[in-house]
Design a protein around this motif. Sequence first.
Motif, short mmCIF file in Angstrom:
data_model
loop_
_atom_site.label_atom_id
_atom_site.label_comp_id
_atom_site.label_asym_id
_atom_site.label_seq_id
_atom_site.Cartn_x
_atom_site.Cartn_y
_atom_site.Cartn_z
N SER A 1 0.85 -1.19 0.00
CA SER A 1 0.00 0.00 0.00
C SER A 1 0.89 1.23 0.00
N ILE A 2 0.24 2.38 -0.08
CA ILE A 2 0.92 3.64 0.22
C ILE A 2 0.49 4.03 1.64
N TYR A 3 1.46 4.34 2.46
CA TYR A 3 1.18 4.76 3.84
C TYR A 3 1.50 6.25 3.94
N LEU A 4 0.53 7.01 4.45
CA LEU A 4 0.67 8.46 4.50
C LEU A 4 0.54 8.98 5.93
N CYS A 5 1.42 9.89 6.22
CA CYS A 5 1.38 10.62 7.48
C CYS A 5 0.60 11.91 7.25
N SER A 6 -0.17 12.32 8.23
CA SER A 6 -0.97 13.54 8.10
C SER A 6 -0.94 14.32 9.40
N VAL A 7 -0.95 15.64 9.30
CA VAL A 7 -1.00 16.49 10.49
C VAL A 7 -2.10 17.52 10.32
N GLU A 8 -2.52 18.07 11.44
CA GLU A 8 -3.58 19.07 11.43
C GLU A 8 -2.96 20.42 11.73
N ASN A 9 -3.47 21.46 11.08
CA ASN A 9 -2.88 22.78 11.29
C ASN A 9 -3.35 23.37 12.62
N GLN A 10 -2.79 24.52 12.98
CA GLN A 10 -3.03 25.14 14.28
C GLN A 10 -4.50 25.43 14.51
N GLY A 11 -5.16 25.89 13.47
CA GLY A 11 -6.57 26.26 13.62
C GLY A 11 -7.53 25.09 13.48
N ASN A 12 -6.97 23.91 13.33
CA ASN A 12 -7.80 22.71 13.18
C ASN A 12 -8.77 22.80 12.02
N THR A 13 -8.34 23.44 10.93
CA THR A 13 -9.23 23.58 9.79
C THR A 13 -8.68 22.95 8.53
N GLU A 14 -7.53 22.31 8.62
CA GLU A 14 -6.94 21.73 7.41
C GLU A 14 -5.99 20.62 7.78
N ALA A 15 -5.97 19.59 6.95
CA ALA A 15 -5.05 18.47 7.12
C ALA A 15 -3.98 18.52 6.04
N PHE A 16 -2.74 18.30 6.43
CA PHE A 16 -1.63 18.24 5.49
C PHE A 16 -1.11 16.81 5.43
#
Lengths: 114, 114
Positions: free
Chosen positions: A89-104
């Motif tokens: 598979s492809i395994y992806l790491c994700s984080v949330e921005n300071q305002g909790n309005t977007e995932a990177f």
Amino acid sequence: SAVISQKPSRDICQRGTSLTIQCQVDSQVTMMFWYRQQPGQSLTLIATANQGSEATYESGFVIDKFPISRPNLTFSTLTVSNMSPEDSSIYLCSVENQGNTEAFFGQGTRLTVV
Amino acid sequence: AQSVTQLDSQVPVFEEAPVELRCNYSSSVSVYLFWYVQYPNQGLQLLLKYLSGSTLVKGINGFEAEFNKSQTSFHLRKPSVHISDTAEYFCAVSQGGATNKLIFGTGTLLAVQP
């Protein structure tokens, strides 16, 4: 925006072995997550990586198979244990921005198990 | 339980033609809605998001989407596509306040032909 680096970018592994994927963020983030994208399919959340405590796993995923570490606010690892071809598979790491309005998302780790 | 449906697995379109990629969701609570794009062999990039306010949301690369609560839809549109828009597009939903615990649709491959 957060810059996320994942290592390795791809790997080919033998069945029965384990692979640890690293995720490094250029800033401190509260929430870090791991997703899996199986071939031709969408993304599925594996777990939330909690700093200082055990990860929170989604239904169908267990710690023995996907142990996660989160030693600080900028780094996490996901291990895929005792691999089988179904783990390709492809395994992806994700984080949330300071305002909790977007995932990177990181660029992903493309894993092939043979 | 929340879910996201992308009815079209693939949308072929000629360059400079308009396109609409459909997304429907189900949820019993208020949601945040997102469209992500994944170019070949790359990670996910956020196109646009709906959190609240105006139901017409404009994103990057000339894309826009309209949140329709009565139809539980969040279709993505672009008036004139380019070859470079060829990619996989994912619609995603999350419960308000948890923007990174995303439920993804199965994706739509936008194939732009010259």
